[in-house]
Design a protein around this motif. Structure first.
Motif: not given
Length: 514
Positions: A73-75, A77
């Motif tokens: 996942r994005p850092r 989120q």
């Protein structure tokens, strides 16, 4: 360990466990425990499970799955410890507290940390400097203002310098670095920056640098290097120095009459800190800094002038726009292409032939009104004195002069404004208004040639002090005149008497001869 040694010594001598317990005053269980241990080699301590750890039983597999899934996942989120706690409560009826969840996540991250993750100690050669900005408050002429402090450090010696400015522009950086270079009489070979927008910006491996700072580097023959975004640890020495200097030399808030005076004070305080020993090397910082200076570059014979020139076309009122603020060159310069010199502390406006027109203090942020020099509007007011009532100059003059101009006819108003313009050209606007105020106060006509003379005398400090005139000197002069007249009259009487006696004596002598 003394009791344990005695237990094992008596056991080695063949003494029974019961007898050992009696002689040493310990329980038979303790004797059995220490005689049964085969290896007494030291072992690392193991953390004991804290109370409440059992409350996570049955939930750890679910939490592990969430944390493993976060890697894709994005850092920004990913699960935080609070979010991991909230989900079991709402989705799995978790009844435990937050602390066990927090400790479990911390242990999980430590166990799954990549081998290359973390910070490493960097070694900086002598002659390298790191540069960064911070913020601090100071009292300038009695007013508390927020300043941007430019901090320059030399990691090899841990020498630190600081200069304060109103902004973080390329002009501020170039001026501050030049001041420090000339203070140490050397230029670092390499300058380490973060992504300072006023100087340059790094995107991946591409660096876009301002033209002014590129000229600055070429002037001093030094190199610049920019850290990765969000990687302050790459220049940790200056990052720590920003907070250190703010706490140690700017608490309480320093006081000065000007920013220039404050910067001189800051340099002297930095010199005092250099007398301390290096935190790791044990030698005085000032001695290690000598090696830094020896490894630096020599300064060129001419200092770099940190100014940025840009072309601006004036509008119909003679104003130009510079960084969201409007500066008024003067109505005579309407619709003309002007040159603007942008410095860290002032804005210089030049005409088409680069002749100076007017200089302003640089305004950081958004000004509410047009920034103007009152003297630049005087020629237009002389030509159109009827515009006086709505001119911005009206609010900038003292009450006596304003009242005189408000009540004057257009011809008299133009006459006074002409003399004020001439006096302001010879001195400055404030001095010209001060001279006009003095003339009005003593009852003289301010719209006369004496206005310029008085303004020049005020600037030169040759204005005579106001004092009570002693008119008795005239009485003394009158007395002297009367005395002279009386003496002359007396001399005339004596001459006449002598002449009469001589005539009488002559007649007597003639008669005797006859």
């Amino acid at each position: 360990m003394t009791v344990v040694e005695n237990i094992r010594r008596l056991d080695a001598d063949g003494v029974s466990a019961r007898q050992i317990a009696i002689e040493l005053g310990v329980s038979r269980g303790s004797v059995a425990k220490y005689t049964s241990i085969e290896d007494y080699s030291p072992t690392p301590p193991r953390p004991a499970a804290r109370p409440g750890a059992q409350s996570l039983e049955g939930f750890t597999e679910v939490i592990d799955a969430w944390l493993v899934d976060d890697a894709r996942r994005p850092r920004k989120q990913r699960h935080t410890a609070r979010r991991v706690f909230d989900r079991p409560v709402t989705e799995h009826d978790y009844t435990g507290s937050y602390s066990p969840v927090q400790r479990y996540i911390k242990a999980h991250k430590a166990a799954h940390r990549a081998r290359g993750e973390g910070f490493q100690q960097l070694v900086w050669p002598a002659g390298t400097a790191q540069v960064d900005f911070g913020e601090a408050q100071a009292l300038i002429a009695g007013v508390k203002i927020l300043l941007h402090i430019l901090v320059v450090t030399f990691p090899y010696s841990n020498m630190r310098f600081v200069q304060a400015y109103r902004g973080e522009t390329a002009e501020c950086v170039a001026h501050g670095l030049r001041t420090i270079f000339e203070h140490i009489n050397a230029a670092p070979r390499q300058l380490i920056f973060d992504n300072a927008t006023g100087i340059g910006r790094r995107t991946g491996k591409k660096v876009i640098e301002s033209k002014l700072f590129g000229s600055f580097k070429a002037h001093y023959r030094c190199q610049g290097r920019y850290c990765n975004p969000y990687s302050g640890h790459e220049k940790g020495n200056v990052e720590n120095a920003v907070g250190f200097l703010r706490r140690n030399i700017m608490v309480p808030e320093p006081e000065a009459q000007s920013i220039e005076g404050l910067n001189q004070m800051l340099l002297s305080r930095c010199a005092q800190l250099a007398e301390e020993d290096h935190y790791r090397k044990g030698a005085p910082i000032v001695e290690l800094f000598g090696e830094d200076v020896a490894a630096c570059l020599e300064l060129p014979g001419i200092g770099f002038d940190p100014v940025r020139y840009e072309s601006r076309r004036a509008d119909k009122t003679g104003a130009v726009l510079v960084e969201s603020n409007t500066y008024l060159a003067g109505p005579a310069f309407h619709d003309r292409l002007l040159t603007v010199g942008i410095r860290h502390d002032r804005i210089e406006i030049l005409d088409e032939h680069c002749a100076p027109v007017v200089v302003f203090d640089r305004v950081y942020g958004k000004a509410e009104a047009t920034i103007l020099a009152p003297g630049s509007l005087l020629p237009a007011l002389v030509a159109k004195p009827g515009a006086w009532g709505n001119s911005p100059v009206r609010t900038l003059v003292a009450d006596p002069v304003r009242d005189w101009l408000d009540a004057a006819a257009d011809a008299d108003r133009a006459r006074l404004l002409t003399h004020v313009d001439q006096a302001a050209t010879a001195t400055d606007f404030d001095t010209a208004i001060e001279a006009a105020t003095k003339l009005i106060t003593v009852g003289d006509d301010p719209a006369s040639a004496g206005l310029g003379m008085l303004a020049r005398r005020i600037v030169q400090g040759a204005e005579p002090a106001t004092a009570v005139v002693d008119l008795g000197v005239y009485d003394q002069l009158t007395g002297i005149t009367n005395t002279i007249e009386e003496s002359a009259a007396a001399q005339q009487v004596i001459i006449e008497e002598v002449s009469t006696e001589e005539v009488s004596t002559g007649q007597i002598a003639v008669e005797k001869a006859a």
